[in-house]
Design an enzyme around this catalytic site. Structure first.
Site, short mmCIF file in Angstrom:
data_model
loop_
_atom_site.label_atom_id
_atom_site.label_comp_id
_atom_site.label_asym_id
_atom_site.label_seq_id
_atom_site.Cartn_x
_atom_site.Cartn_y
_atom_site.Cartn_z
N GLY A 182 -20.96 6.72 2.89
CA GLY A 182 -19.96 7.12 1.89
C GLY A 182 -20.41 6.68 0.51
O GLY A 182 -20.46 5.50 0.20
N VAL A 183 -20.76 7.67 -0.33
CA VAL A 183 -21.24 7.33 -1.68
C VAL A 183 -20.31 7.94 -2.73
O VAL A 183 -20.73 8.68 -3.61
CB VAL A 183 -22.71 7.74 -1.91
CG1 VAL A 183 -23.64 6.74 -1.25
CG2 VAL A 183 -22.98 9.16 -1.41
N GLY A 184 -19.01 7.62 -2.60
CA GLY A 184 -18.03 7.97 -3.62
C GLY A 184 -18.13 6.95 -4.73
O GLY A 184 -19.22 6.49 -5.10
N LYS A 227 0.86 -1.20 0.00
CA LYS A 227 0.00 0.00 0.00
C LYS A 227 0.88 1.23 0.00
O LYS A 227 2.00 1.19 0.51
CB LYS A 227 -0.87 0.01 1.26
CG LYS A 227 -2.06 0.94 1.18
CD LYS A 227 -3.20 0.31 0.44
CE LYS A 227 -4.34 1.28 0.24
NZ LYS A 227 -5.48 0.63 -0.45
N VAL A 255 -17.18 3.65 -5.01
CA VAL A 255 -17.70 2.32 -4.68
C VAL A 255 -19.13 2.40 -4.16
O VAL A 255 -20.04 1.68 -4.62
CB VAL A 255 -16.79 1.61 -3.64
CG1 VAL A 255 -17.42 0.31 -3.17
CG2 VAL A 255 -15.40 1.36 -4.23
P1 NAI Z 1 -13.97 7.57 -2.77
O1 NAI Z 1 -12.99 8.55 -2.27
O2 NAI Z 1 -14.41 7.62 -4.19
O3 NAI Z 1 -15.30 7.61 -1.86
C1 NAI Z 1 -15.28 7.71 -0.47
C2 NAI Z 1 -16.47 8.59 -0.10
O4 NAI Z 1 -16.63 8.56 1.31
C3 NAI Z 1 -16.28 10.07 -0.50
O5 NAI Z 1 -17.44 10.51 -1.20
C4 NAI Z 1 -16.12 10.78 0.84
O6 NAI Z 1 -16.63 12.10 0.83
C5 NAI Z 1 -16.92 9.88 1.75
N1 NAI Z 1 -16.59 9.94 3.18
C6 NAI Z 1 -15.38 10.05 3.78
N2 NAI Z 1 -15.52 9.99 5.13
C7 NAI Z 1 -16.85 9.81 5.37
C8 NAI Z 1 -17.63 9.64 6.53
N3 NAI Z 1 -17.09 9.67 7.77
N4 NAI Z 1 -18.97 9.47 6.41
C9 NAI Z 1 -19.56 9.45 5.19
N5 NAI Z 1 -18.86 9.61 4.05
C10 NAI Z 1 -17.53 9.77 4.14
O7 NAI Z 1 -13.36 6.12 -2.42
P2 NAI Z 1 -13.81 4.72 -3.01
O8 NAI Z 1 -12.88 4.35 -4.10
O9 NAI Z 1 -15.26 4.72 -3.23
O10 NAI Z 1 -13.44 3.77 -1.78
C11 NAI Z 1 -14.32 3.65 -0.67
C12 NAI Z 1 -13.75 2.62 0.30
O11 NAI Z 1 -13.60 1.36 -0.37
C13 NAI Z 1 -12.36 2.96 0.85
O12 NAI Z 1 -12.25 2.55 2.17
C14 NAI Z 1 -11.43 2.15 -0.04
O13 NAI Z 1 -10.21 1.85 0.60
C15 NAI Z 1 -12.26 0.92 -0.25
N6 NAI Z 1 -11.89 0.18 -1.44
C16 NAI Z 1 -11.92 0.79 -2.66
C17 NAI Z 1 -11.53 0.09 -3.79
C18 NAI Z 1 -11.60 0.69 -5.15
O14 NAI Z 1 -11.36 -0.05 -6.12
N7 NAI Z 1 -11.93 1.95 -5.32
C19 NAI Z 1 -11.05 -1.30 -3.70
C20 NAI Z 1 -11.15 -1.87 -2.36
C21 NAI Z 1 -11.53 -1.13 -1.29
#
Ligand code: NAI
Length: 346
Positions: free
Chosen positions: A177-179, A81, A181
């Site tokens: 968290g609706v980023g 990582k 994923v």
């Molecule tokens: P992202 O950055 O696109 O989305 C994360 C979202 O969570 C953002 O919209 C952010 O504003 C929101 N957020 C942060 N803290 C928060 C809280 N306390 N309460 C509510 N919302 C909050 O990230 P992504 O790519 O969607 O990843 C999400 C999770 O999945 C992470 O933990 C990541 O490590 C994990 N993950 C992602 C993978 C990928 O391929 N993108 C693969 C495996 C795991």
């Protein structure tokens, strides 16, 4: 406390502190285990950590989990990582991304970098100007979609196993968290007829995704009290502690976020309360599968098919859990460690 004594040290093979003051780079690359392949893969997280110690703990724990995932997915790489401690006032610009690329390149292919929170496919293209050791978006789809699809399969598996649900029609799911994923998971769940409640620290994102999904939007704090069947953590880690467990209504916890439990021991407490905790390193296995060079896939169906491995691992872990009389998390951890030991012995 020294790095060697941190709780997540877990015999890491190599930990590199990389800096480039002109580009504003302060990074840590943790390579947990490369045996027997000579290389390890993992995402690059760019985040404004308040304390250096938090970044060190995060990188160690995330890289260890990557070893579990790659072993369970039967992929030929170990876990690693990269964390970049972002200066809050400084943007993630091209100079920073190129410096990340050079830091990755100095490891001569022992570390293959992909995207994570704070980085995306476009960033990987820029990083890729400095190094070939980068995982790029595949023709069939991106790793966030593969992750979300795997979480959806795991969630459906959990609802069937623990709630006796054949379909997801009317199932209440809270997505934290609706980023990338969380929003795609929401699409799959909406198509399956689930009732969605969502939250995001970014209010504009929460409103936009809420409107797209027809989901109820609640505050960042209120999501823990949502009256739902499933809680899906899809933001950052360390969100489930004793106080959160007291508040959750869900009978199943299954999401995309890495390391949602503040302490792994809480998995046993959840099991004692008859709450099914689907281990994060299984539910989000789709991410490493989607990032793997083996899963190029010319169309979306072909790209997503290997992600069904998530269900195979859950079935294997469930069988072991029943045989050994342990909870699902403990069984999946045993499975992963057995596979890691076999890799080390090769
Ligand atoms: P992202 O950055 O696109 O989305 C994360 C979202 O969570 C953002 O919209 C952010 O504003 C929101 N957020 C942060 N803290 C928060 C809280 N306390 N309460 C509510 N919302 C909050 O990230 P992504 O790519 O969607 O990843 C999400 C999770 O999945 C992470 O933990 C990541 O490590 C994990 N993950 C992602 C993978 C990928 O391929 N993108 C693969 C495996 C795991």
């Amino acid at each position: 406390m020294s790095v060697y004594e941190r709780p997540w040290f877990a015999d890491h093979e190599e930990i590199v502190f990389a800096t480039d003051p002109a580009a504003g780079l302060r990074a840590i690359i943790a390579v947990h285990d490369t045996s027997p392949f000579g290389m390890a893969g993992g995402g690059c997280r760019v985040w404004p950590y308040e304390r250096e110690q938090d970044a060190i703990d995060d990188v160690l724990r995330l890289s260890h989990a990557m070893s579990y995932k790659l072993a369970l997915a039967n992929l030929p790489a170990g876990g690693a990582k990269m964390i970049v401690i972002r200066e809050p006032e400084r943007p993630k610009d091209e100079a920073l991304l190129l410096a990340i690329g050079r830091a990755v390149h100095r490891l001569s292919g022992r570390f293959i970098v992909g995207s994570d929170v704070g980085t995306n496919d476009a960033d990987m293209e820029i990083i890729g100007r400095e190094t070939p050791y980068v995982s790029r978006k595949k023709a069939g789809g991106d790793s966030a979609r593969a992750t979300a699809y795997g979480v959806f399969l795991a969630l459906r598996w959990g609802a069937r196993q623990h709630l006796g649900r054949d379909g997801l029609e009317g199932l209440g799911v809270a997505i934290q968290g609706v980023g990338r994923v969380g929003s795609i998971l929401g699409e799959y769940l909406r198509e399956a007829g689930a009732r969605l409640i969502i939250s995001d620290v970014d209010a504009a994102t929460a409103e936009r995704v809420g409107a797209e999904l027809g989901a109820e939007v609640v505050s960042v704090d209120a999501i823990l009290d949502a009256d739902v069947d499933v809680f899906a953590p899809c933001a950052l880690g360390n969100v489930i502690d004793d106080a959160a467990i007291e508040r959750l209504h869900a009978r199943v916890i299954c999401g995309g976020a890495n390391n949602p439990l503040v302490d792994e021991a809480l998995a046993a407490e959840l099991a004692r309360r008859e709450i099914l905790f689907v281990p994060d390193f299984v539910s989000n296995l789709g991410g490493v599968i989607g990032a793997s060079p083996a899963s190029a896939g010319t169309d979306l169906d072909a790209f997503l098919r290997p992600v069904e491995r998530v269900v195979e691992v859950l079935d294997e872990a469930n069988t072991l859990a029943k045989e050994a009389g342990v909870d699902l998390h403990a069984a999946a951890t045993r499975l992963a460690n057995t596979k890691l030991d076999a890799r080390k012995a090769r």
